[in-house]
Design a protein around this motif. Sequence first.
Motif, PDB file in Angstrom:
ATOM      1  N   ALA A  92      64.604  29.289-101.308  1.00  0.00           N
ATOM      2  CA  ALA A  92      63.758  30.406-101.372  1.00  0.00           C
ATOM      3  C   ALA A  92      64.111  31.149-102.937  1.00  0.00           C
ATOM      4  O   ALA A  92      65.141  31.152-103.562  1.00  0.00           O
ATOM      5  N   VAL A  93      63.003  31.576-103.356  1.00  0.00           N
ATOM      6  CA  VAL A  93      63.007  32.507-104.704  1.00  0.00           C
ATOM      7  C   VAL A  93      62.813  33.773-104.334  1.00  0.00           C
ATOM      8  O   VAL A  93      62.252  34.324-103.510  1.00  0.00           O
ATOM      9  N   GLU A  94      63.918  34.717-105.052  1.00  0.00           N
ATOM     10  CA  GLU A  94      64.032  36.323-104.600  1.00  0.00           C
ATOM     11  C   GLU A  94      63.506  36.796-106.108  1.00  0.00           C
ATOM     12  O   GLU A  94      63.913  36.743-106.963  1.00  0.00           O
ATOM     13  N   LEU A  95      62.275  37.456-105.823  1.00  0.00           N
ATOM     14  CA  LEU A  95      61.703  38.128-107.012  1.00  0.00           C
ATOM     15  C   LEU A  95      62.231  39.408-107.100  1.00  0.00           C
ATOM     16  O   LEU A  95      61.986  40.339-106.193  1.00  0.00           O
ATOM     17  N   MET A  96      62.874  39.590-108.275  1.00  0.00           N
ATOM     18  CA  MET A  96      63.057  41.105-108.587  1.00  0.00           C
ATOM     19  C   MET A  96      61.935  41.951-108.729  1.00  0.00           C
ATOM     20  O   MET A  96      60.661  41.144-108.641  1.00  0.00           O
ATOM     21  N   PRO A  97      62.077  43.209-108.646  1.00  0.00           N
ATOM     22  CA  PRO A  97      60.954  43.989-108.236  1.00  0.00           C
ATOM     23  C   PRO A  97      59.612  43.581-109.030  1.00  0.00           C
ATOM     24  O   PRO A  97      59.321  43.408-110.538  1.00  0.00           O
ATOM     25  N   ILE A  98      58.470  43.525-108.433  1.00  0.00           N
ATOM     26  CA  ILE A  98      57.049  43.152-108.940  1.00  0.00           C
ATOM     27  C   ILE A  98      56.071  44.536-108.532  1.00  0.00           C
ATOM     28  O   ILE A  98      55.023  44.349-108.975  1.00  0.00           O
ATOM     29  N   THR A  99      56.571  45.464-107.935  1.00  0.00           N
ATOM     30  CA  THR A  99      56.017  46.469-107.677  1.00  0.00           C
ATOM     31  C   THR A  99      55.833  47.534-108.825  1.00  0.00           C
ATOM     32  O   THR A  99      56.693  47.651-109.714  1.00  0.00           O
ATOM     33  N   ALA A 100      54.943  48.362-108.771  1.00  0.00           N
ATOM     34  CA  ALA A 100      54.699  49.094-110.133  1.00  0.00           C
ATOM     35  C   ALA A 100      55.779  50.097-110.517  1.00  0.00           C
ATOM     36  O   ALA A 100      56.049  50.817-109.546  1.00  0.00           O
ATOM     37  N   TRP A 101      56.262  49.968-111.590  1.00  0.00           N
ATOM     38  CA  TRP A 101      57.399  51.057-112.135  1.00  0.00           C
ATOM     39  C   TRP A 101      56.735  51.648-113.487  1.00  0.00           C
ATOM     40  O   TRP A 101      55.917  51.408-114.086  1.00  0.00           O
ATOM     41  N   ILE A 102      57.859  52.549-113.878  1.00  0.00           N
ATOM     42  CA  ILE A 102      57.751  53.267-115.042  1.00  0.00           C
ATOM     43  C   ILE A 102      59.270  53.300-115.729  1.00  0.00           C
ATOM     44  O   ILE A 102      60.156  53.397-115.244  1.00  0.00           O
ATOM     45  N   ASP A 103      59.035  53.249-117.148  1.00  0.00           N
ATOM     46  CA  ASP A 103      60.292  53.441-117.914  1.00  0.00           C
ATOM     47  C   ASP A 103      61.015  54.759-117.773  1.00  0.00           C
ATOM     48  O   ASP A 103      60.378  55.861-117.409  1.00  0.00           O
ATOM     49  N   GLU A 104      62.238  54.644-117.686  1.00  0.00           N
ATOM     50  CA  GLU A 104      63.068  55.952-117.487  1.00  0.00           C
ATOM     51  C   GLU A 104      62.780  56.622-118.958  1.00  0.00           C
ATOM     52  O   GLU A 104      62.570  55.858-120.021  1.00  0.00           O
ATOM     53  N   ARG A 105      62.773  57.933-118.942  1.00  0.00           N
ATOM     54  CA  ARG A 105      62.489  58.879-120.027  1.00  0.00           C
ATOM     55  C   ARG A 105      63.385  58.490-121.144  1.00  0.00           C
ATOM     56  O   ARG A 105      62.817  58.941-122.243  1.00  0.00           O
ATOM     57  N   GLY A 142      60.570  29.384 -99.696  1.00  0.00           N
ATOM     58  CA  GLY A 142      60.275  30.665 -99.208  1.00  0.00           C
ATOM     59  C   GLY A 142      60.194  31.671-100.391  1.00  0.00           C
ATOM     60  O   GLY A 142      60.600  31.209-101.476  1.00  0.00           O
ATOM     61  N   VAL A 143      59.653  32.695-100.034  1.00  0.00           N
ATOM     62  CA  VAL A 143      59.692  33.983-101.203  1.00  0.00           C
ATOM     63  C   VAL A 143      60.152  35.113-100.467  1.00  0.00           C
ATOM     64  O   VAL A 143      59.716  35.671 -99.413  1.00  0.00           O
ATOM     65  N   ILE A 144      61.034  35.766-101.222  1.00  0.00           N
ATOM     66  CA  ILE A 144      61.656  37.064-100.869  1.00  0.00           C
ATOM     67  C   ILE A 144      61.567  38.048-101.880  1.00  0.00           C
ATOM     68  O   ILE A 144      61.667  37.683-103.053  1.00  0.00           O
ATOM     69  N   LEU A 145      61.253  39.175-101.501  1.00  0.00           N
ATOM     70  CA  LEU A 145      60.651  40.379-102.434  1.00  0.00           C
ATOM     71  C   LEU A 145      61.918  41.482-102.586  1.00  0.00           C
ATOM     72  O   LEU A 145      62.509  41.667-101.335  1.00  0.00           O
ATOM     73  N   ASP A 146      62.464  41.485-103.704  1.00  0.00           N
ATOM     74  CA  ASP A 146      63.304  42.686-103.940  1.00  0.00           C
ATOM     75  C   ASP A 146      62.606  43.898-104.183  1.00  0.00           C
ATOM     76  O   ASP A 146      61.915  43.975-104.909  1.00  0.00           O
ATOM     77  N   LEU A 147      62.847  44.803-103.166  1.00  0.00           N
ATOM     78  CA  LEU A 147      62.208  46.078-103.050  1.00  0.00           C
ATOM     79  C   LEU A 147      63.119  47.375-103.240  1.00  0.00           C
ATOM     80  O   LEU A 147      64.241  47.271-102.745  1.00  0.00           O
ATOM     81  N   VAL A 148      62.720  48.387-104.021  1.00  0.00           N
ATOM     82  CA  VAL A 148      63.427  49.530-104.095  1.00  0.00           C
ATOM     83  C   VAL A 148      62.735  50.635-103.348  1.00  0.00           C
ATOM     84  O   VAL A 148      61.852  51.284-103.651  1.00  0.00           O
ATOM     85  N   PHE A 149      63.572  50.955-102.190  1.00  0.00           N
ATOM     86  CA  PHE A 149      63.189  52.007-101.594  1.00  0.00           C
ATOM     87  C   PHE A 149      64.086  53.351-101.493  1.00  0.00           C
ATOM     88  O   PHE A 149      64.057  54.494-101.017  1.00  0.00           O
ATOM     89  N   ASN A 150      65.136  53.444-102.521  1.00  0.00           N
ATOM     90  CA  ASN A 150      66.353  54.063-102.630  1.00  0.00           C
ATOM     91  C   ASN A 150      65.661  55.386-103.533  1.00  0.00           C
ATOM     92  O   ASN A 150      66.415  56.563-103.167  1.00  0.00           O
ATOM     93  N   HIS A 151      65.058  55.078-104.520  1.00  0.00           N
ATOM     94  CA  HIS A 151      64.595  56.233-105.210  1.00  0.00           C
ATOM     95  C   HIS A 151      63.467  55.989-105.871  1.00  0.00           C
ATOM     96  O   HIS A 151      62.615  54.768-105.657  1.00  0.00           O
ATOM     97  N   SER A 152      62.952  56.912-106.619  1.00  0.00           N
ATOM     98  CA  SER A 152      61.371  56.727-107.230  1.00  0.00           C
ATOM     99  C   SER A 152      61.692  56.702-108.639  1.00  0.00           C
ATOM    100  O   SER A 152      62.456  57.446-109.325  1.00  0.00           O
ATOM    101  N   GLY A 153      60.861  56.502-109.487  1.00  0.00           N
ATOM    102  CA  GLY A 153      60.645  56.734-111.070  1.00  0.00           C
ATOM    103  C   GLY A 153      60.490  58.158-111.525  1.00  0.00           C
ATOM    104  O   GLY A 153      60.357  58.363-112.344  1.00  0.00           O
ATOM    105  N   GLU A 154      60.254  59.115-110.513  1.00  0.00           N
ATOM    106  CA  GLU A 154      59.955  60.630-110.650  1.00  0.00           C
ATOM    107  C   GLU A 154      61.461  60.994-111.208  1.00  0.00           C
ATOM    108  O   GLU A 154      61.232  62.139-111.822  1.00  0.00           O
TER     109      GLU A 154
END
Length: 652
Positions: free
Chosen positions: A183-196, A242-254
């Motif tokens: 399986a490949v585990e893809l580091m985040p591919i959902t929309a993100w923003i740069d830290e300020r 297989g395909v595994i997504l690495d998801l970030v639900f602990n915080h947001s870029g706000e």
Amino acid sequence: MQSPKLGATLLSNGTQFGVWSEHAAAIDLCLFAPDGATEIVRLPMERGLDNVFRAFAEGLGEGALYGFRASGSYAPDHGLWFDESKLLVDPYAKELDRPFVYSPRLSAFGDDTADIVPKARVVGQTLVSVEPPRFRPGGFVYEVAVKPFTILNEDVPSAQRGTVAGLADPSVIAHFKRLGVDAVELMPITAWIDERHLPPLGLSNGWGYNPIAFMALDPRLCPGGLAELRETVASLHAEGIGVILDLVFNHSGESDRYGATLSMRGLDNLGYYRHLAGERGILVNDTGCGNTLSLDHPIAGGLVVDTLAHFVSEAGIDGFRFDLAPVLGREETGFNPNAALFHAIRSHPLLTDRVMIAEPWDIGPGGYQLGNFPDDYLEWNDRARDDMRRFWRGDGHMVGALATVLAGSSPTFGRYGGKRTRSVNFLAAHDGFTLFDLVSHQGKHNEANGEENRDGHNENHSWNNGVEGLTEDVAINAARRRDVKALLATLFAARGTVMLTMGDEGGRSQQGNNNAYCQDNAITWLDWEALDEELVLYSRFLAGLRKRFDVFARADFFTGADGDIAWLSPTGAPMTVGEWEAEDQGQLAMVVRTRDVLKGAATQLAVLFNRGAGPVSFRLPGLLWRELEGGQSGSTFTVPARSVLFAVEEPQ
């Protein structure tokens, strides 16, 4: 946790919109022209008894662009951030018309941001035939950062380099197949923003662990949207990967109170984010990223469940890796392995059989939870990582710890009565040194990150083989290759799931940078031409061993009582208490009962470890054994300095 119908729902006669907020006074739906710049109309949304604001746009079809504006009190000291000048991205957005770009204007009260904030796109639903996961615990996971993985691969068409589509290129799939990846585990591919702090330094976030919209794929990595991901997953599935997504639900870029107002903060900061008890204006920072999602709230938790189900139903994803995963079980009183969110995920019909992998730590109170997740979650095992590193570095009293790792880490995963390992064993990951840098650097070298080398972990259990950093010294490079091979052999010989991060099979270096999230450049991009073919072939050999002999991928713990495993000294005798406790003990033989899939017969496999500076002779019980990578046979084997040897018992 079951959320009401939220987001944009395409109907035959228009589009229905729903967005939740308990504290907003009013919310408007803003519709935009196809250019994403011209606001066409604002429609007031009607609040329901469930605090969902709804609006129906008659005749509005697929592809329409939209956002929200919320009004109410602006009182940050009380946790209220309503500012109708801020265009807000739908938390349920499935596609965006552009990437997020940081600007100080995103934080300034009263500064209209419609010209710089991405617009969500109305999309229809395309369901796939959901099949059982291609990946099962005990397999081989290959961690991939999408852009760095293919951006320099000239075999991939130029338009697809650095994108999700590039992962489906035949040359890339051939590499996965060659390595034996399950399986490949893809580091985040959902929309993100740069830290300020990054734009002023001329840097950008290249890893994506700073999300805004959890369902929307980042247009930089997946310009074809969900269809691109769906097609890539199908191509990999066709090859048994297989395909595994690495998801970030602990915080947001706000981020913290000085961060941007882009989505959840502007819609309902108090509902989506955790705050200090009695201090509604102070965000909890269990993540080190400025905020923490309040996932015990039914709306925030429901967003998690809906996001997972979305990726399964519309892309066929096999499983998920959760970044800083204690947040999934964190309640007001601390981490709870029986939290409602765990139950909600597993009770969802689309998620009941998906592979779930937890990174079991964060920096909050009680944040280290290795071994404490539900028994159907795999967990990244940093103790195993450190013990394997420390053994080969030469630390004292490590042979017992090594054996524990090889046997599946039962003290960690069996302490509450568990009967099987849930360990994801790894030596290196995206966060930290690459495997080659581990044996080439005594300390981190993060100067390029612009923080005067203060960032990143200080204790890496690393060594440099005599010279700090890259060198042309032939002997030192040979020693480093030898050490990498020994580490790889140890990893693949351990019971549990194996994870290797991209390029570690071929000696990839990040020039000693162990916190390279902000290096979207040659420091992190994989140089395919520079891969060490000897290491690649050895990695392939090791992955093949795990497929040939079933003993490693099995989950049940060894008992030793029925001869399933034996720990021997080089003399062939069982290890004595004195040998287990000796400070400088650097040799160990692990003999396991297994099945040889190639021959369809039961046999024994011996794994011989020698971390000493010179060769060591090992004696094995029985008469005839054969080395699996080399020409030795019989009952006595010479194991070269700092290496691992595999031998199989031959029938008499």
